[in-house]
Design a protein around this motif. Structure first.
Motif: not given
Lengths: 444, 314
Positions: A282-301
């Motif tokens: 979440l804008l540079g900080k790792p989080v466990e969950a995020a929801w609408t309308t947050q701008s995020v970056t998702v990493l995939l396995e």
């Protein structure tokens, strides 16, 4: 004082709302009153209005000058375009899409309503529900604005009569409910005298509900969006390729609906490849969950091919992809939209080539009747359109998701925004109005 | 019997735990805008003056692309009458984040005889030509500006993505409607798009966010003693740019700046707000807009901002 104040102010929520009203319903006065009585008009702005009013020979400051910002508007005394206004109370901050009320500016109301969570529809208490009111209600219903406020204005001119208000409120609520508007709040006001706008009315003690501002302050925002089908349109791939982050590969986007959690099984559309979420930043900080309308970056396995325009969704809740989109549209450009028109369609972060295959019907907003096969849609027309896209798109119904159920059409030759589109059925009720003359047009 | 007037469904004033705070909502929206531009344009640039709005833009851009660097260069329109503290801040920031800085210099244009100094000494309107020529020569196709709609009523009408023609002109009657968050960045070669990620922020939002994120600003935003003189009702900083004139007396006052621009037309306000908390308290109580309090150029005419924007001003 200071630290607490800062925190208190930061903890407020944001409400986006729009106003709709005919020319003489007193919309400018209502907006002026909201801004003025919430102390959002500052001294130098008032002075500027006083100066301009005096230079035109007007006796009293013309509050419409607060909102009519362009030369042409001031010269002609009309509002020609949506303007956005800002004001705040200790409880909430507001973004007001101030939309012009002229019939020919349907597109402006559509524009304002597209981002609004609430619409204030004004009626003149002397006239009650008129064609224009029904038009405004229909647009609010089409755009699926979650909250509608009916402001019955000019109560001072009908003797502050409860029966007048009750009749209008009942008629409007019945009409709006038929259209599928989920919630209507009717408030009797006098924008000119200030009754029930910011301060409760001293003359309408029969009214026990909130003032307009109180309602704006307390209406729930972003309700349930976090529980909808989760959708993340990929905007941009973040690959630092630096010594510190040699292998980082993140998919950046603003969550359009729902909630994503680390560990979720996800599918990337339109390719259909599946993997799991291994991390969310979440804008540079790792989080466990995020929801609408947050701008995020998702990493995939897994290292699968994902790029701008793709849609990340939960594997157990993926939309169908299709090249045949049926939608209700509002045409917003001056040049008409015709069958056979080659366009670009922007949906989420993806822009694809498309062709208008059919225009089955045009909707008359005044009485919700349908004009079958109009051949074209001109500026401010609302109609049904069938579009074939060059690539499959994962579209949701607009009823399920205002973000992933909406699109715009663009003229490929000059980039003009042509049309606003909403996928799926128009109104929440399957058949809003019986129309015998229509056999093949409104087919849902 | 007010049944029709009551709220149907929904809890009384209960915001969902998923509702974002207004600052989070504005931040998320601005980041979305930065990423749309990065995804759709070839050569974007951020206008950077060293003022709080452009500093905030850069901060948001840094967050939008973390842990990767910001994929945009900066462009400073240098009026030649800058506050030295601001230039120092600019250069330090560019070095710290490894950014590329372009400078469009008003002084160069005056030295070459292309632009003439105005009799009133303000260089703000002179910025338009160096800015637009730099955009053309560097072929920037998206130019981020820190403009906010709450600043001025012509700006209240500005789109987030604002198309400019090959002369950088803004035509308010030919703006594209902006629907949902589907921004349309299409443009022909030679045209560009001005992008305003802070459109929906107010001055107070900006300050609250600066406080929350602990963003460093040039010191002139906080109260300090400074040699100033009065002109047209504003406290201007004395300096080589051309003030004070005869009859204008210099005095030492405790002041701070609400905006940062050209020294010849940016006024200071009397203030003892020397911390960010005090600044926020002061702004929340202020009865003047920031431009009304500190900008001479906006008072030139009722449509001064609109006219400058039409010509390509930011």
């Amino acid at each position: 004082m200071s630290t607490t104040t800062t925190e208190e102010l930061s903890a407020t929520t944001l409400l986006r709302f729009a106003t709709a009203g005919s020319v003489d319903d007193g919309k400018s006065t209502l907006v002026g009153r909201l801004l003025h009585d919430s102390k959002s008009v500052l001294v130098d702005q008032l002075e500027a209005v006083e100066r301009a009013s005096a230079s035109r020979g007007q006796d009293a400051p013309d509050l419409a000058l607060l909102t009519d910002g362009l030369r042409a508007e001031r010269e002609q005394g009309i509002t020609i375009d949506v303007a956005y206004r800002y004001f705040a109370t200790p409880r909430r901050r507001f973004i007001l899409a101030d939309t012009p009320g002229h019939v020919q500016y349907t597109r402006n109301m559509v524009t304002g309503a597209s981002t609004a969570e609430l619409t204030v529809i004004l009626v003149d208490a002397r006239n009650g529900v008129v064609e224009q009111t029904r038009r405004h209600a229909a647009i609010a219903a089409l755009l699926r604005v979650p909250h509608v406020v009916l402001a019955v204005n000019k109560m001072d001119l009908v003797g502050y009569e409860e029966s007048v208000f009750a009749r209008i409120a009942e008629e409007f609520t019945a009409y709006a409910t038929d259209l599928g508007v989920p919630e209507v709040t009717a408030i009797p006001i006098s924008a000119l005298a200030g009754d029930n706008v910011v301060e409760p009315s001293a003359t309408m003690d029969w009214y026990g509900g909130p003032t307009v501002l109180e309602h704006l302050e307390t209406v729930p925002v972003s309700h349930d969006l976090a529980h909808c089908h989760a959708r993340l349109p990929v905007q941009y791939v973040i690959r630092p390729r630096t010594a510190e982050h040699p292998d980082y590969r993140g998919y950046a986007g603003q969550i359009a609906a729902g909630t994503f959690r680390v560990g979720d099984a996800v599918t990337v559309l339109p390719s259909g490849r599946t993997t799991r979420i291994s991390g969310i930043d979440l804008l540079g900080k790792p989080v466990e969950a995020a929801w609408t309308t947050q701008s995020v970056t998702v990493l995939l396995e897994d290292d699968i091919d994902v790029s701008r325009g793709d849609l990340i969704v939960p594997s157990k809740d993926a939309p169908e992809t299709t090249q045949d989109v049926e939608a209700t549209v509002c045409h917003v450009a001056d040049a008409p939209l015709t069958v056979g028109h080659r366009v670009l369609l922007k949906h989420g972060t993806r822009t694809v080539k498309a062709i208008v295959k059919d225009i089955p019907s045009r909707l008359t907003l005044d009485d919700l009747s349908l004009h079958p096969h109009p051949g074209q849609l001109v500026a401010n027309d609302i109609g049904r359109v069938k579009i074939r896209t060059a690539e499959p798109l994962p579209v949701d119904s607009y009823a399920d998701s205002r973000r992933t159920g909406s699109f715009i059409l663009i003229d490929p030759s000059d980039g003009t925004t042509l049309t606003a589109g909403m996928v799926g059925e128009s109104f929440a009720t399957p058949e809003p109005v019986k129309d015998e003359s229509d056999e093949d047009g409104w087919d849902f | 019997m007010t049944t029709v007037a009551t709220v149907k469904g929904g809890g009384e004033g209960t915001d969902s735990p998923y509702a974002l705070s207004h600052l989070d909502a504005l931040e998320s929206e601005a980041v979305h805008i930065f990423r749309e531009v990065a995804g759709e344009f070839e050569k974007p640039v951020i206008l950077f003056s060293g003022g709080k709005d452009s500093i905030l833009m850069l901060h948001l851009a840094l967050k939008a692309f973390a842990p990767a660097p910001v994929p945009f260069a900066l462009l400073h329109v240098d009026t030649g009458h800058n506050f030295p503290e601001v230039l120092e801040y600019r250069d330090r920031t560019v070095a710290k984040h490894g950014l590329r800085l372009h400078v469009a210099s008003v002084q160069d244009y005056i030295d070459r005889g292309v632009l003439k100094e105005r009799p009133d000494g303000t260089r703000n309107p002179l910025q338009t030509l160096p800015l637009t020529e730099k955009i053309q020569s560097e072929k920037f196709d998206a130019v981020f500006g820190g403009g906010r709609r709450d600043e001025e009523k012509a700006r209240a009408k500005e789109r987030v993505f604002s198309l400019r023609d090959e002369f950088s002109q803004w035509d308010p009657r030919r703006q594209r409607p902006e629907l949902w968050n589907l921004y349309n960045g299409r443009h022909a070669p030679g045209e560009h798009v001005r992008v305003f990620p802070l459109s929906n922020w107010t001055e107070l939002d900006v300050w609250q966010y600066i406080a929350r994120e602990d963003i460093e600003l040039p010191e002139i935003y906080y109260a300090h003693e400074r040699e100033v003189f009065q002109r047209s009702g504003m406290w201007l900083t004395a300096g080589e740019w051309g003030g004070p004139k005869e009859g204008e007396a210099v005095e030492k006052r405790l002041v701070r700046y609400r905006t940062v621009g050209d020294m010849s037309c940016t006024g200071a306000v009397d203030s003892d707000a020397d911390t960010i908390e005090k600044v926020i308290t002061e702004i929340a109580a202020s009865r003047l807009t920031e431009r009304g309090a500190t900008r001479a150029d906006d008072k030139l005419s009722e449509a001064a901002m609109e006219d400058r924007k039409r010509e390509g001003y930011f």
